[in-house]
Design a protein around this motif. Structure first.
Motif, PDB file in Angstrom:
ATOM      1  N   LEU A  16       0.836  -1.191   0.000  1.00  0.00           N
ATOM      2  CA  LEU A  16       0.000   0.000   0.000  1.00  0.00           C
ATOM      3  C   LEU A  16       0.874   1.246   0.000  1.00  0.00           C
ATOM      4  CD1 LEU A  16      -2.569  -1.105   2.721  1.00  0.00           C
ATOM      5  CD2 LEU A  16      -2.985  -0.980   0.260  1.00  0.00           C
ATOM      6  N   LYS A  18       0.854   5.650   0.148  1.00  0.00           N
ATOM      7  CA  LYS A  18       0.139   6.893   0.401  1.00  0.00           C
ATOM      8  C   LYS A  18       0.064   7.671  -0.909  1.00  0.00           C
ATOM      9  CE  LYS A  18       1.579   7.143   5.189  1.00  0.00           C
ATOM     10  NZ  LYS A  18       2.334   7.871   6.201  1.00  0.00           N
ATOM     11  N   THR A  44      -8.378   2.785  -4.906  1.00  0.00           N
ATOM     12  CA  THR A  44      -7.770   3.058  -3.601  1.00  0.00           C
ATOM     13  C   THR A  44      -8.551   2.319  -2.526  1.00  0.00           C
ATOM     14  OG1 THR A  44      -9.139   5.019  -3.200  1.00  0.00           O
ATOM     15  CG2 THR A  44      -7.009   5.376  -4.292  1.00  0.00           C
ATOM     16  N   LEU A  52      -5.228   5.002   0.658  1.00  0.00           N
ATOM     17  CA  LEU A  52      -4.014   4.308   0.215  1.00  0.00           C
ATOM     18  C   LEU A  52      -4.248   3.685  -1.153  1.00  0.00           C
ATOM     19  CD1 LEU A  52      -3.318   2.541   3.615  1.00  0.00           C
ATOM     20  CD2 LEU A  52      -2.165   4.579   2.732  1.00  0.00           C
TER      21      LEU A  52
END
Length: 77
Positions: A16, A18, A44, A52
């Motif tokens: 994952l 950001k 996401t 994420l």
């Protein structure tokens, strides 16, 4: 006779990312990333308040862009 252990499959460095990390990986601005998310082209997930981007979603998005541009590529390389 030593037993051979199977080679593990390639695992992304992280599963994952950001949004700022996805921006760097895809070389896109924040506004373009969010446009693609709103359009449903980049998936996401949410963890608490954080949005994420799964590594698989990044890979699929790049493949989508390549298909749309007509680029042929060998997935094995």
């Amino acid at each position: 006779m030593p037993s051979e252990t199977p080679t593990p499959a390639a695992v992304p460095l992280r599963h994952l990312y950001k949004i700022p990390e996805a921006m760097r990986l895809l070389s896109m601005s924040r506004s373009v990333i969010y446009e693609q998310i709103r359009a449903g082209r980049l998936r996401t997930v949410n963890q608490g308040r954080a949005r994420l981007v799964p590594a698989l979603a990044i890979q699929q998005y790049v493949e989508l862009l390549m298909r749309e541009s007509g680029v042929e590529y060998d997935q094995a390389s």
